[in-house]
Design an enzyme around this catalytic site. Sequence first.
Site, PDB file in Angstrom:
ATOM      1  N   PHE A  82       3.930   4.488 -11.180  1.00 30.25           N
ATOM      2  CA  PHE A  82       4.133   3.256 -10.430  1.00 30.25           C
ATOM      3  C   PHE A  82       2.769   2.640 -10.174  1.00 30.25           C
ATOM      4  CE2 PHE A  82       4.405   0.436  -6.865  1.00 30.25           C
ATOM      5  CZ  PHE A  82       5.538  -0.296  -7.154  1.00 30.25           C
ATOM      6  N   ASP A  92      -5.534   5.609 -10.417  1.00 34.24           N
ATOM      7  CA  ASP A  92      -4.898   4.760  -9.420  1.00 34.24           C
ATOM      8  C   ASP A  92      -4.676   5.597  -8.169  1.00 34.24           C
ATOM      9  OD1 ASP A  92      -3.264   3.309  -7.759  1.00 34.24           O
ATOM     10  OD2 ASP A  92      -1.876   2.636  -9.329  1.00 34.24           O
ATOM     11  N   LYS A 107      -3.611  -0.233  -0.201  1.00 34.91           N
ATOM     12  CA  LYS A 107      -2.781   0.258   0.901  1.00 34.91           C
ATOM     13  C   LYS A 107      -3.596   0.560   2.173  1.00 34.91           C
ATOM     14  CE  LYS A 107       1.377   1.153  -1.534  1.00 34.91           C
ATOM     15  NZ  LYS A 107       1.687   1.705  -2.837  1.00 34.91           N
TER      16      LYS A 107
HETATM   17  C1  PLP Z   1       1.862   0.738  -3.977  1.00 34.35           C
HETATM   18  C2  PLP Z   1       1.152   1.085  -5.217  1.00 34.35           C
HETATM   19  C3  PLP Z   1       0.648   0.086  -6.066  1.00 34.35           C
HETATM   20  C4  PLP Z   1       0.894  -1.386  -5.835  1.00 34.35           C
HETATM   21  O1  PLP Z   1       0.364  -1.835  -4.632  1.00 34.35           O
HETATM   22  P1  PLP Z   1       0.866  -3.254  -4.035  1.00 34.35           P
HETATM   23  O2  PLP Z   1      -0.069  -3.490  -2.885  1.00 34.35           O
HETATM   24  O3  PLP Z   1       2.283  -3.056  -3.600  1.00 34.35           O
HETATM   25  O4  PLP Z   1       0.739  -4.252  -5.112  1.00 34.35           O
HETATM   26  C5  PLP Z   1      -0.060   0.485  -7.185  1.00 34.35           C
HETATM   27  N1  PLP Z   1      -0.261   1.775  -7.457  1.00 34.35           N
HETATM   28  C6  PLP Z   1       0.214   2.768  -6.665  1.00 34.35           C
HETATM   29  C7  PLP Z   1      -0.073   4.196  -7.014  1.00 34.35           C
HETATM   30  C8  PLP Z   1       0.955   2.458  -5.536  1.00 34.35           C
HETATM   31  O5  PLP Z   1       1.452   3.432  -4.779  1.00 34.35           O
END
Ligand code: PLP
Length: 416
Positions: free
Chosen positions: A138, A223, A252
Amino acid sequence: MTDFAGLEARFGAANYAPLPVTIVRGAGVYLWDEADRRYIDMMGAYSAASFGHCHPRLVDALTRQVRHLDTISRAYFSDQLGPFLARACTLTGMDAALPMNSGAEAVETALKAARKWAYKVKGVPPDRAEIVAAEGNFHGRTIAIVGFSSVAQYRDAFGPFPPGFTLVPFGDASALAAAITPATAAFLVEPIQGEGGINVPPPGYLAEVARICKASNVLLLCDEIQSGLGRTGRLLACQHEGVVPDGLMLGKALGGGLLPVSLFLARREVMQVFTPGDHGSTFGGNPIAAAVGLAALETLIDERLIERAAAVGAHLLGRLSSIRNPLVREVRGRGLFAGVELHRSMASAGAVVRRLLQAGVLTKDTHRNTVRFAPPLMIEQSQVDWAVDRFTEVLDEFAERRLPEDILPQPNPPTA
Ligand SMILES: *Cc1c(COP(=O)(O)O)cnc(C)c1O
């Protein structure tokens, strides 16, 4: 009383399926609803609320900055951005950082950097660069990113998608090695998959992946938007295996739960591909975001939240692992990042989550029929115990099938 949920349903898009609760106030690990009922937040806004709700130091950093200087765009320097980027780089060991807002934007930045690096530095022929990602990933919701999601719903009816992405199984380093070609620019991976179900790869996976990438001149892009900033008991989840990636995405928690702040960080050789006009964002790195982002990083260190996440997280995982209930299929996680997968034939994680809400515990199910636990990092051990006690009771109710009618019949709502 105003029907807030009804207003969202009437005037909003149905792209979320919220639990039946309207939150009006938050402080620390607690949230309150319209009737002033208190809940413990075991979800932490998908890891955005790592510092607890309305942390006084962060609220103070935001309000002080708001009164002084707001958004000026990147057409000018500000006295806030440099110190924020410098702190983020020294903490993570990266050479340079590029500020964006949402996590998806930081990932898009990483993809653009990797492609341009492939053409300008590695020497991949024009328009041929490939980026490898992991199944179950994700990385956000943009067209390019959902184009390489393995969740059918995220892609369905949103095509066509940009080419140049390949998927390999998560946790299988030899599959990555086999997928790499001379045109491969990068491998994009979450050190622990969050939305995919709190999936922890086998020990040694990340170190092996880093070795493969280095040997093939392929960038390793981690990520850590959800797994980073202390969540797993280290500043970055990749540090559990001593891995220093070529590019890193944070988001986040970086915004302290107050506003969207994300960063793409990288080695200089990667970041130097960007020249003025190549990429940007109107609000990215604005003085308010920079002030809050810097305060968030300082709070993480000053309050020793990484060490807390390691200690209290070990306690959480220990307690979850010792639950004896036939519904539990597997407990996964690291630090304050845990998932309890339930046997699908016995209970839907969505129904368990709705029952937990009634018991005063907020969480959310995720993929693989998993109940997630990712509370604010400042949670106390006694608060973890209270939440796990409620969880244990709810699982017992399900196992013994003594449940109120509004819990069992509902379908498992889609996860965000
Ligand atoms: C939440 C998340 C995203 C996307 O972040 P947004 O601020 O919702 O665009 C990307 N990568 C990971 C691993 C995430 O948990």
